[in-house]
Design an enzyme around this catalytic site. Structure first.
Site, PDB file in Angstrom:
ATOM      1  NE  ARG A  63      -4.027  -2.013   2.214  1.00  0.00           N
ATOM      2  CZ  ARG A  63      -4.006  -3.200   2.781  1.00  0.00           C
ATOM      3  NH1 ARG A  63      -2.948  -3.574   3.477  1.00  0.00           N
ATOM      4  NH2 ARG A  63      -5.020  -4.041   2.666  1.00  0.00           N
ATOM      5  CG  ASP A 114      -7.274  -4.348   8.091  1.00  0.00           C
ATOM      6  OD1 ASP A 114      -6.696  -5.046   7.253  1.00  0.00           O
ATOM      7  OD2 ASP A 114      -7.430  -3.123   7.963  1.00  0.00           O
ATOM      8  NE  ARG A 119      -9.946  -8.275   4.641  1.00  0.00           N
ATOM      9  CZ  ARG A 119      -9.253  -7.398   3.923  1.00  0.00           C
ATOM     10  NH1 ARG A 119      -8.200  -6.779   4.461  1.00  0.00           N
ATOM     11  NH2 ARG A 119      -9.598  -7.142   2.678  1.00  0.00           N
ATOM     12  CG  HIS A 130      -6.030  -0.486   5.646  1.00  0.00           C
ATOM     13  ND1 HIS A 130      -6.633  -1.680   5.956  1.00  0.00           N
ATOM     14  CD2 HIS A 130      -6.248  -0.284   4.320  1.00  0.00           C
ATOM     15  CE1 HIS A 130      -7.200  -2.178   4.870  1.00  0.00           C
ATOM     16  NE2 HIS A 130      -6.975  -1.345   3.857  1.00  0.00           N
TER      17      HIS A 130
END
Length: 317
Positions: free
Chosen positions: A85, A145, A148, A172
């Site tokens: 990212r 997240d 998840r 993140h």
């Protein structure tokens, strides 16, 4: 409540669709540099309305964002297979330098929600460029997240995911921190519940879950080239919380206030989300190892943010 979605790609369109399905907004305006794509996405989502929703969906330009209570910033280039990212930074900073002032000019009272990666750095850049009151710029952060994490723990111990309370803090991205010490199933600490049902959580199981949470986006991108449904649903949940002034506690990214172990870094902590954006930041009780990991995540992002702001300043010049 009217909302805007800037960026009609996979994430923006999925977010708009999820918002429509939840009837989380009365009107959605989709804006994209590719106006033909924005119109196509808006029409496609609108055609689902007779089955599930009364939300009005249309394509528009920046000036059509006027009156929006929330604007989702989903614009920018997508993450490539194998690309972190943070490596996206150079490709997306210039886009936001152009987009954010136009959004603020049109919708000066809106809460801006960033979904573009690298999420935390882009959220900080947005806050610096927009210059809105504290709390009015936030990123979706680790809300996905955390979802998840909850789903994987729930599967391991055999309960519904909403019964699991678990959070991911920090970036993140690769340095995120799964806070195992505070995981609960209902009112039970995770270890106590797992023992009762005969499904102990070993260090090996924790490592596997950690890997699945931390690498989820990479695995999905490797298989289909992008992620969209999970982040789309998380953005719709954020919109719903703002619309209803819920005071939702969620792991969201926002510029730091100089307090706690992460100081002024923009990353995900537990926040209280209401009608005007983030209303409070909560400091979690962490183990020494978790706090060290969170400090490391802050250091990673502090360095990335330093370089990102230099890039935006250069672009502005």
């Amino acid at each position: 409540m009217k909302i805007g979605v800037v960026g009609a790609g996979q994430v923006g369109s999925s977010a708009a669709y999820a918002v429509a399905l939840l009837s989380a907004a009365s009107e959605i305006v989709i804006v994209d540099v590719n106006e033909k794509l924005a119109r196509a996405q808006a029409e496609d989502i609108l055609h689902a309305g007779p089955f599930l929703s009364t939300t009005r969906v249309r394509a528009g330009r920046y000036e059509d964002l006027r009156g929006a209570g929330v604007v989702l910033l989903c614009c920018g280039v997508a993450q490539k297979p194998g690309e972190t990212r943070l490596q996206l930074l150079a490709r997306n900073a210039a886009i936001f330098h152009d987009v954010v002032p136009r959004v603020v000019a049109a919708a000066s009272d809106a809460v801006l929600v960033v979904a573009t990666n690298p999420l935390d750095v882009m959220t900080e850049l947005t806050a610096r460029i927009a210059k809105l009151p504290a709390g009015r710029v936030l990123g979706s952060g680790t809300i996905l997240d955390s979802a998840r994490f909850r789903a994987l723990v729930a599967d391991q111990v055999g309960v519904a995911a909403p019964s699991v309370h678990a959070v991911v803090l920090g970036e993140h991205g690769d340095s995120q921190v799964l806070v195992w010490s505070s995981v609960q199933v209902g009112v039970f600490p995770l270890a106590a519940y797992a023992e009762q049902v005969g499904r102990p959580i070993t260090d090996e199981i924790k490592q596997k879950i950690d890997e699945k949470v931390r690498r989820a986006a990479y695995h999905i991108i490797e298989g289909k080239g992008y992620t969209c449904y999970g982040v789309g649903a998380s953005l719709a949940r954020i919109v719903l919380a703002i619309r209803n002034d819920e005071k939702l506690v969620a792991t969201l990214s926002a510029p730091g206030d100089g307090k706690g172990p992460t100081g002024d870094v923009c990353l995900s902590l537990l926040r209280v989300l209401g009608a005007r954006g983030i209303e409070a930041t909560l400091q979690s009780t962490l183990t020494a190892g978790e706090e060290a990991a969170l400090r490391h995540s802050a250091d990673v992002l502090r360095e990335a943010a330093k370089h990102s702001w230099e890039k935006v300043s250069t672009a502005a010049a």
